[in-house]
Design a protein around this motif. Structure first.
Motif, PDB file in Angstrom:
ATOM      1  N   ASP A 254      -8.820 -47.937 -96.665  1.00 16.79           N
ATOM      2  CA  ASP A 254      -9.922 -47.220 -97.306  1.00 16.79           C
ATOM      3  C   ASP A 254     -10.775 -46.559 -96.234  1.00 16.79           C
ATOM      4  N   ASN A 255     -11.435 -45.472 -96.602  1.00 17.34           N
ATOM      5  CA  ASN A 255     -12.250 -44.704 -95.649  1.00 17.34           C
ATOM      6  C   ASN A 255     -13.602 -44.401 -96.284  1.00 17.34           C
ATOM      7  N   PRO A 256     -14.674 -44.427 -95.480  1.00 24.05           N
ATOM      8  CA  PRO A 256     -15.992 -44.133 -96.046  1.00 24.05           C
ATOM      9  C   PRO A 256     -16.243 -42.620 -96.139  1.00 24.05           C
ATOM     10  N   LYS A 274     -13.563 -33.577 -94.085  1.00 23.17           N
ATOM     11  CA  LYS A 274     -13.064 -32.810 -92.931  1.00 23.17           C
ATOM     12  C   LYS A 274     -11.819 -33.491 -92.372  1.00 23.17           C
ATOM     13  N   THR A 280      -7.283 -38.106 -93.644  1.00 23.16           N
ATOM     14  CA  THR A 280      -7.953 -36.841 -93.950  1.00 23.16           C
ATOM     15  C   THR A 280      -7.007 -35.645 -93.778  1.00 23.16           C
TER      16      THR A 280
HETATM   17  C1  LIG Z   1     -21.054 -43.615 -93.802  1.00 22.13           C
HETATM   18  C2  LIG Z   1     -19.980 -42.595 -93.552  1.00 22.13           C
HETATM   19  C3  LIG Z   1     -19.899 -41.481 -94.367  1.00 22.13           C
HETATM   20  C4  LIG Z   1     -18.919 -40.519 -94.113  1.00 22.13           C
HETATM   21  N1  LIG Z   1     -18.866 -39.416 -94.910  1.00 22.13           N
HETATM   22  C5  LIG Z   1     -17.950 -38.461 -94.653  1.00 22.13           C
HETATM   23  C6  LIG Z   1     -17.858 -37.286 -95.475  1.00 22.13           C
HETATM   24  O1  LIG Z   1     -18.601 -37.108 -96.443  1.00 22.13           O
HETATM   25  N2  LIG Z   1     -16.916 -36.367 -95.154  1.00 22.13           N
HETATM   26  C7  LIG Z   1     -16.061 -36.533 -94.085  1.00 22.13           C
HETATM   27  O2  LIG Z   1     -15.225 -35.670 -93.854  1.00 22.13           O
HETATM   28  N3  LIG Z   1     -16.117 -37.637 -93.310  1.00 22.13           N
HETATM   29  C8  LIG Z   1     -17.020 -38.597 -93.570  1.00 22.13           C
HETATM   30  N4  LIG Z   1     -17.059 -39.724 -92.799  1.00 22.13           N
HETATM   31  C9  LIG Z   1     -16.065 -39.874 -91.706  1.00 22.13           C
HETATM   32  C10 LIG Z   1     -14.746 -40.375 -92.311  1.00 22.13           C
HETATM   33  O3  LIG Z   1     -14.889 -41.683 -92.789  1.00 22.13           O
HETATM   34  C11 LIG Z   1     -13.639 -40.362 -91.256  1.00 22.13           C
HETATM   35  O4  LIG Z   1     -13.507 -39.052 -90.796  1.00 22.13           O
HETATM   36  C12 LIG Z   1     -12.350 -40.794 -91.884  1.00 22.13           C
HETATM   37  O5  LIG Z   1     -12.420 -42.133 -92.264  1.00 22.13           O
HETATM   38  C13 LIG Z   1     -11.211 -40.580 -90.899  1.00 22.13           C
HETATM   39  O6  LIG Z   1     -10.062 -41.208 -91.414  1.00 22.13           O
HETATM   40  P1  LIG Z   1      -8.604 -40.754 -90.980  1.00 22.13           P
HETATM   41  O7  LIG Z   1      -7.624 -41.736 -91.496  1.00 22.13           O
HETATM   42  O8  LIG Z   1      -8.352 -39.329 -91.338  1.00 22.13           O
HETATM   43  O9  LIG Z   1      -8.677 -40.795 -89.426  1.00 22.13           O
HETATM   44  P2  LIG Z   1      -8.452 -42.038 -88.475  1.00 22.13           P
HETATM   45  O10 LIG Z   1      -7.816 -41.488 -87.248  1.00 22.13           O
HETATM   46  O11 LIG Z   1      -7.783 -43.184 -89.131  1.00 22.13           O
HETATM   47  O12 LIG Z   1      -9.935 -42.453 -88.216  1.00 22.13           O
HETATM   48  C14 LIG Z   1     -10.725 -41.710 -87.318  1.00 22.13           C
HETATM   49  C15 LIG Z   1     -12.034 -42.460 -87.176  1.00 22.13           C
HETATM   50  O13 LIG Z   1     -12.696 -42.525 -88.445  1.00 22.13           O
HETATM   51  C16 LIG Z   1     -13.388 -43.744 -88.563  1.00 22.13           C
HETATM   52  N5  LIG Z   1     -12.874 -44.518 -89.717  1.00 22.13           N
HETATM   53  C17 LIG Z   1     -11.643 -44.468 -90.262  1.00 22.13           C
HETATM   54  N6  LIG Z   1     -11.542 -45.333 -91.271  1.00 22.13           N
HETATM   55  C18 LIG Z   1     -12.734 -45.955 -91.352  1.00 22.13           C
HETATM   56  C19 LIG Z   1     -13.246 -47.003 -92.166  1.00 22.13           C
HETATM   57  N7  LIG Z   1     -12.508 -47.579 -93.114  1.00 22.13           N
HETATM   58  N8  LIG Z   1     -14.519 -47.415 -91.944  1.00 22.13           N
HETATM   59  C20 LIG Z   1     -15.277 -46.848 -90.979  1.00 22.13           C
HETATM   60  N9  LIG Z   1     -14.840 -45.871 -90.179  1.00 22.13           N
HETATM   61  C21 LIG Z   1     -13.591 -45.437 -90.358  1.00 22.13           C
HETATM   62  C22 LIG Z   1     -13.154 -44.509 -87.290  1.00 22.13           C
HETATM   63  O14 LIG Z   1     -14.196 -44.244 -86.379  1.00 22.13           O
HETATM   64  C23 LIG Z   1     -11.878 -43.922 -86.778  1.00 22.13           C
HETATM   65  O15 LIG Z   1     -11.728 -44.071 -85.401  1.00 22.13           O
HETATM   66  C24 LIG Z   1     -18.011 -40.693 -93.036  1.00 22.13           C
HETATM   67  C25 LIG Z   1     -18.089 -41.828 -92.242  1.00 22.13           C
HETATM   68  C26 LIG Z   1     -19.052 -42.771 -92.494  1.00 22.13           C
HETATM   69  C27 LIG Z   1     -19.116 -43.990 -91.624  1.00 22.13           C
END
Ligand SMILES: Cc1cc2nc3c(=O)[nH]c(=O)nc-3n(C[C@H](O)[C@H](O)[C@H](O)COP(=O)(O)OP(=O)(O)OC[C@H]3O[C@@H](n4cnc5c(N)ncnc54)[C@H](O)[C@@H]3O)c2cc1C
Length: 439
Positions: A254-256, A274, A280
């Motif tokens: 899950d992702n925030p 993004k 993403t």
């Molecule tokens: C409170 C909050 C609100 C957000 N809102 C938005 C938004 O509205 N739009 C947007 O584009 N992005 C948002 N993000 C960022 C978004 O969560 C990350 O870009 C996304 O999770 C990346 O996931 P990925 O699998 O594509 O990349 P990955 O390569 O898997 O993750 C890249 C980075 O994203 C962060 N991340 C991934 N999964 C999680 C998780 N479960 N919990 C915390 N951090 C994580 C970590 O720092 C990780 O190193 C938000 C982050 C937070 C903390």
């Protein structure tokens, strides 16, 4: 619950073992022995309370902010590590089984293997845990797998440390302190259960379906979900939720994401996302109708109900997502307060909802200031980054003193804009800020 109460409660939990030890009235040992024990007690208390900080509790995230909470989680982990590492070296007492006449163990330390070994295991694993966390981004591990492993390893260390405290500890042998450690250990385990079992079970009862997904700006997607057989999510404009798409509710993936739609817009929920990593970048492959699950709402970026004569929303890149929710909610409630949106991007192609924002500005709901660092030749907005001269120009003394400043964007931008605002006389409590990165 007010933020101050939470902070006081946290400090009380950290010093509780010291207080419970002091209340036992045992004769004092050498200063070094007492310091050694104190370091061990506080290190273990920090380790256990860390589970509360990372346990996704709405009460904590609504008052303090998840990013601030996670920052403290990391700072305190380092403090716990230092205290735990020095703890065995500070002792100066004789390392023997207790003398029969020394019933309060004033002169000897319990050095029997079954008491020492669990502590040694925890002592050796703790630096590994902290080291792996510090080097997480270099390890290339998927975030969610790392998070699960981190939690399980921390729980194992906590288990060994409690075991050691109960067998070797002079004060922890007391039933009250024993009870405190066992209860705290159970709460730490419950925090993990909450994230990986109880929250998924709650999600299972409230599924969602993808109703729209598509690109809306350069490397930026819109994802819209509708509740499947329930009345949706109650949230405040500016909050976020953990999202799972196309997998079962028990998946750790899950992702925030901030909710970009307003609570009063109805039960559908919109996210603006993004491209960054695995999840993403896979949004284009999500079919309409795919199942989704949400854990939330969380977060404290909720200015709508707060008392302020005006609002400055300052967004960098995809940090616009919560601002869209806030703007729509203010408009839906007919809120008459003046609002300025400063929206920074690298290029105009990255601007999300540009027509809708322009329409809001035309209707007089908003003063809209676009800032672009790499403008095309026909760009008519501000050029550069959101900096002090721009903020000084946009907000007069009265606004700086009394408005609410709401910030969301990349960490570097958040730090510099916060510094600029405070230098311009904006009181710290008037700045609300949420980082999208916990590192
Ligand atoms: C409170 C909050 C609100 C957000 N809102 C938005 C938004 O509205 N739009 C947007 O584009 N992005 C948002 N993000 C960022 C978004 O969560 C990350 O870009 C996304 O999770 C990346 O996931 P990925 O699998 O594509 O990349 P990955 O390569 O898997 O993750 C890249 C980075 O994203 C962060 N991340 C991934 N999964 C999680 C998780 N479960 N919990 C915390 N951090 C994580 C970590 O720092 C990780 O190193 C938000 C982050 C937070 C903390």
């Amino acid at each position: 619950m007010p933020r101050r109460v939470l902070i006081v409660g946290y400090v009380v939990l950290l010093v509780a073992p010291l207080a419970l030890a002091g209340m036992q009235g045992l004769p004092l040992r050498s200063l070094w022995d007492e310091l050694a024990t104190g370091a061990g007690l506080v290190a273990l208390a920090i380790l256990l309370v860390e589970f509360l900080l990372s346990g996704r509790f709405r009460l904590i995230s609504r008052r303090i902010g998840m990013d601030v909470t996670m920052r403290w989680h990391r700072v305190l982990a380092r403090v716990a590590l230092v205290l735990a590492l020095i703890h065995p070296f500070l002792y100066q007492g004789a390392r023997n089984p207790p003398y029969p006449w020394d019933t309060t163990r004033q002169l000897t330390l319990n050095w029997e293997p079954e008491a020492i070994l669990p502590g040694a295991v925890a002592w050796m694993l703790l630096p590994v845990l902290v080291g792996l966390a510090l080097s997480r981004s270099d390890l290339g591990k998927k975030y969610q797998n790392w998070r699960l492993g981190h939690g399980l390893m921390a729980l194992t260390i906590a288990g060994f440390a409690i075991w050691h405290a109960l067998l070797a500890g002079r004060y922890s042998a007391d039933p009250v302190l024993t009870g405190f450690w066992l209860a705290s250990g159970a709460v730490a385990g419950a925090c993990m259960l909450r994230v990986y079992l109880l929250a998924p079970l709650a999600r299972l009862r409230r599924p969602w379906r993808v109703t729209r997904v598509g690109p809306i700006a350069e490397r930026t997607w819109e994802l819209v979900l509708a509740p499947d057989g329930h009345d949706g999510l109650k949230f405040q404009a500016g909050q976020f939720a953990w999202l799972q798409v196309g997998q079962g509710p028990f998946s750790v993936n899950d992702n925030p994401f901030s909710i970009a739609s307003a609570p009063s817009e109805g039960p559908e929920i919109r996210f603006v996302i993004k491209e960054l990593g695995d999840f993403t970048r896979s949004l284009g492959r999500i079919p309409i109708g795919a199942p989704a699950y949400l854990d939330g709402p969380f977060g404290h970026l909720t200015p709508v109900e707060r008392d302020a004569p005006g609002m400055a929303l300052i967004a960098g890149g995809v940090g616009i997502a919560p601002m869209l929710s806030i703007l729509d909610e203010l408009r839906a409630q007919g809120d008459p307060r003046p609002v300025t949106l400063i929206y920074g991007n690298r290029s105009a192609a990255q601007i999300v909802d540009s027509d809708r924002l322009a329409a809001m500005e035309r209707r007089g709901h908003l003063r809209l200031v676009h800032v672009v660092s790499e403008p095309a030749e026909d760009w008519t907005g501000e050029v550069g980054v959101i900096d002090r001269p721009l903020l000084r120009r946009l907000f007069d003394d009265e606004a700086r003193r009394s408005w609410l400043f709401v910030l969301c964007g990349p960490p570097g931008m958040l730090t510099s804009v916060q510094q600029d605002l405070t230098a311009l006389g904006v009181p710290r409590p008037r700045i609300l800020c949420e980082s999208f990165v916990y590192d």
